[in-house]
Design a protein around this motif. Structure first.
Motif, short mmCIF file in Angstrom:
data_model
loop_
_atom_site.label_atom_id
_atom_site.label_comp_id
_atom_site.label_asym_id
_atom_site.label_seq_id
_atom_site.Cartn_x
_atom_site.Cartn_y
_atom_site.Cartn_z
N SER A 110 0.84 -1.20 0.00
CA SER A 110 0.00 0.00 0.00
C SER A 110 0.88 1.25 0.00
CB SER A 110 -0.90 0.03 1.23
OG SER A 110 -0.16 0.44 2.37
N HIS A 111 0.20 2.41 0.09
CA HIS A 111 0.91 3.70 0.18
C HIS A 111 1.58 3.91 1.53
CE1 HIS A 111 -2.92 4.18 2.21
NE2 HIS A 111 -2.49 5.30 2.75
N LYS A 112 1.24 3.10 2.53
CA LYS A 112 1.63 3.41 3.91
C LYS A 112 3.15 3.52 4.14
CE LYS A 112 -2.58 3.49 5.81
NZ LYS A 112 -3.17 4.56 6.61
N ALA A 137 -6.39 -2.22 9.34
CA ALA A 137 -6.43 -3.25 8.29
C ALA A 137 -5.19 -4.15 8.31
CB ALA A 137 -6.53 -2.56 6.94
N GLN A 139 -2.39 -2.96 7.11
CA GLN A 139 -1.50 -2.36 6.11
C GLN A 139 -0.50 -1.42 6.80
OE1 GLN A 139 -1.16 -2.72 2.82
NE2 GLN A 139 -3.12 -3.11 1.84
N CYS A 262 -10.26 7.07 -1.40
CA CYS A 262 -10.96 6.71 -0.16
C CYS A 262 -10.35 7.49 1.00
CB CYS A 262 -10.84 5.21 0.09
SG CYS A 262 -9.16 4.65 0.42
N GLY A 264 -9.83 7.12 5.25
CA GLY A 264 -9.98 6.46 6.55
C GLY A 264 -9.54 7.48 7.60
N GLY A 265 -8.28 7.90 7.47
CA GLY A 265 -7.76 9.02 8.25
C GLY A 265 -7.35 10.14 7.31
N GLY A 266 -7.32 9.83 6.01
CA GLY A 266 -7.10 10.86 4.99
C GLY A 266 -5.71 10.91 4.38
N SER A 268 -3.90 8.72 2.31
CA SER A 268 -3.73 8.38 0.88
C SER A 268 -4.38 9.47 0.02
CB SER A 268 -4.34 7.01 0.56
OG SER A 268 -5.66 6.92 1.03
N LEU A 338 -10.79 1.97 7.09
CA LEU A 338 -11.71 3.13 7.00
C LEU A 338 -12.64 3.21 8.21
CD1 LEU A 338 -12.80 2.95 3.21
CD2 LEU A 338 -10.74 3.93 4.21
N ALA A 382 -7.59 -3.69 -2.51
CA ALA A 382 -8.00 -3.77 -1.11
C ALA A 382 -9.41 -3.18 -0.99
CB ALA A 382 -7.02 -2.97 -0.24
N GLU A 384 -10.45 -0.93 0.94
CA GLU A 384 -10.45 0.53 1.15
C GLU A 384 -10.49 1.27 -0.19
OE1 GLU A 384 -8.34 -1.57 2.63
OE2 GLU A 384 -8.78 -1.45 4.77
N PRO A 385 -9.48 1.08 -1.07
CA PRO A 385 -9.56 1.79 -2.36
C PRO A 385 -10.70 1.30 -3.25
CG PRO A 385 -7.66 0.33 -2.33
CD PRO A 385 -8.19 0.37 -0.94
N CYS A 413 -4.77 2.57 -3.74
CA CYS A 413 -3.70 2.70 -2.75
C CYS A 413 -3.30 1.40 -2.07
CB CYS A 413 -4.08 3.78 -1.73
SG CYS A 413 -5.62 3.46 -0.89
N GLY A 414 -3.86 0.25 -2.50
CA GLY A 414 -3.38 -0.99 -1.90
C GLY A 414 -4.01 -2.21 -2.54
#
Ligand SMILES: Cc1ncc(COP(=O)(O)O)c(C=O)c1O
Length: 456
Positions: A110-112, A137, A139, A262, A264-266, A268, A338, A382, A384-385, A413-414
């Motif tokens: 993912s982007h993390k 998640a 990730q 998407c 979740g916390g913003g 990505s 998310l 994933a 989320e995206p 993003c994942g």
């Protein structure tokens, strides 16, 4: 021949992160101390975060240089590709041109790691030996485990109990990178023990796992806490996504009408879209920026734009954000990343100012869209995206009706390789749509802390 992927070389990895704080139409509301109820000072945050990250959190500098050792790690998977989704466009029969930025090529998927690697680096530079964190998640926990491993730091992950059960191989992945992982609530902290006593089969929440990880950091020698989303410095580290994408759109000789991601916390969505904000607010470009969240955890579309705690135990500083209340326990939807009660203050301010917009979706149509995308493009996203995929699909189908050739870009993003249990549940017809009840929003308002009027 049609070009499907827009690829760049190691030299094209951005040299600086972009700090939106330099360009916001109004300053962000201050972070408030949970006891004193006035703005925090850097010293207040020092038991929790390394000083460099605290300074980045409040910096007004437009560009912050990426340290060379961090860029060097980024080379393992960056720049990430931008794809033109020709096959999916054809399957949908749309005249829209659809692009996606593919962040799932990173080692954790993912982007993390864009921020995990940077955070691990600064902790190492400031002499820490260990980092604690939460993961929803899995990730984020995987990304931090990966980053800590590269900079020789110990890593302790409090994983939301329901995800721990839903995604056992995420735990194995974190362990492969040397981290230790416990389900949250855990017996390892006083916050965890309190919630376990009340309910031994507690499914956990991100807010609760954050309380545990912060408690761990402030009570353990050589340890700081790391957050994978929400905070300004995290979104800033992610801006390499949007910066790369701008160059890739030049290569494609195209420009997006719509950016979809998407939230979740913003982080990505911030990383993907913030580099385009000056185009919109300074250069007058007509770009629609659409955030997508789950109906089951609709912080922005149903929450209140108020100061709240970022964690369930109400111990960490207050942020002004759209919130469902810090005691929010989410429904067990499959987009674990998310299911957070709050949202990045940057994303909240931009929504409040009308520069971004947000819509909420149910999980069953989200999985339908994910399967449609996977059938055409091959990538299994994933959950989320997949929210962004569904919104992109809706927009592409609107273009089919109107004949408009809009350019739609979304952040993929994942990957969903550890989420196949969720796809199984979808195929078996076992998924349920959850809508967050309006009464609960009203209840949440009662628990929000009172912040002096001058800061509200
Ligand atoms: C793949 C993926 N996308 C999105 C998110 C949501 O977080 P954020 O809004 O910070 O990108 C997560 C969080 O865990 C995630 O794992």
């Amino acid at each position: 021949m049609e070009q499907t992927k827009f690829l760049m070389s190691d030299d094209d990895i951005p040299t600086h992160w972009y700090n939106i704080q330099a360009d916001l139409p109004e300053p962000l509301p201050p972070i408030i101390h949970p006891g004193r109820m006035d703005p925090v000072t850097p010293d207040d945050l020092l038991p929790v975060f390394p000083m460099e990250l605290i300074m980045q959190e409040v910096s007004q500098e437009r560009w912050i240089e990426i340290p060379e050792p961090v860029r060097d790690v980024y080379k393992l998977w960056r720049p990430t590709p931008l794809y033109r989704a020709y096959r999916w466009e054809k399957a949908l029969g749309t005249p829209a041109r659809i692009y996606y930025k593919w962040e799932g090529v990173s080692p954790p998927g993912s982007h993390k790691p864009n921020t995990a690697v940077a955070q691990a680096y600064y902790n190492k530079m400031e002499g820490q030996t260990r980092i604690s964190t939460e993961t929803g998640a899995g990730q984020w926990g995987s990304a931090l485990a990966f980053g800590c491993n590269l900079f020789d730091l110990e890593c302790k992950v409090y994983m939301v109990a329901i995800s721990y059960d839903q995604k056992p191989y995420r735990k194995s992945m974190m362990e492969a990178w040397g981290a230790s992982v416990v389900p949250s609530p855990s017996p390892d902290t006083s916050a965890g023990r309190k919630y376990l006593e009340e309910d031994p089969s507690h499914t956990g929440s991100l807010g609760l796992a954050i309380s545990e990880a912060v408690e761990d950091a402030v009570t353990t020698e050589g340890t700081k806490y790391s957050l994978g989303s929400v905070l300004n410095h995290v979104l800033m580290h992610q801006t390499i996504i949007g910066q790369e994408m701008k160059k890739q759109f030049e290569m494609a000789d195209d420009y997006p009408d719509m950016l979809i991601g998407c939230i979740g916390g913003g982080s990505s969505m911030g990383g993907f879209s913030l580099p385009y904000i000056p185009d919109k607010i300074k250069d007058g470009k007509d770009i629609q920026i659409i955030c997508v969240e789950p109906m089951a955890s609709p912080s922005v579309t149903k929450g209140l734009y108020k100061y709240d705690f970022g964690d369930t135990a109400a111990t960490i500083p207050l942020l002004k954000m759209y919130t469902l209340g810090h005691s929010f326990i989410p429904a067990p939807i499959h987009a674990g990343g998310l299911r957070y009660h709050g949202m990045s203050p940057i994303i909240c301010l931009l929504n409040d100012l009308g520069i971004m917009e947000t819509r909420a979706l149910h999980q069953i149509p989200v999985f339908e869209a994910a399967v449609s995308f996977a059938a055409a493009e091959g990538i299994i996203p994933a959950p989320e995206p997949s929210h962004a995929i569904k919104a992109a699909m809706d927009e592409a189908l609107k273009c089919k009706e109107t004949g408009e050739e809009k350019v739609i870009a979304f952040n993929l993003c994942g990957h969903g390789h550890f989420d196949m249990g969720a796809f199984d549940a979808y195929f078996a017809g076992e998924l349920v749509n959850y809508e967050y009840p309006a009464e609960k929003v009203a209840e949440a308002q009662k628990e929000l802390p009172e912040v002096p009027a001058e800061y509200r």
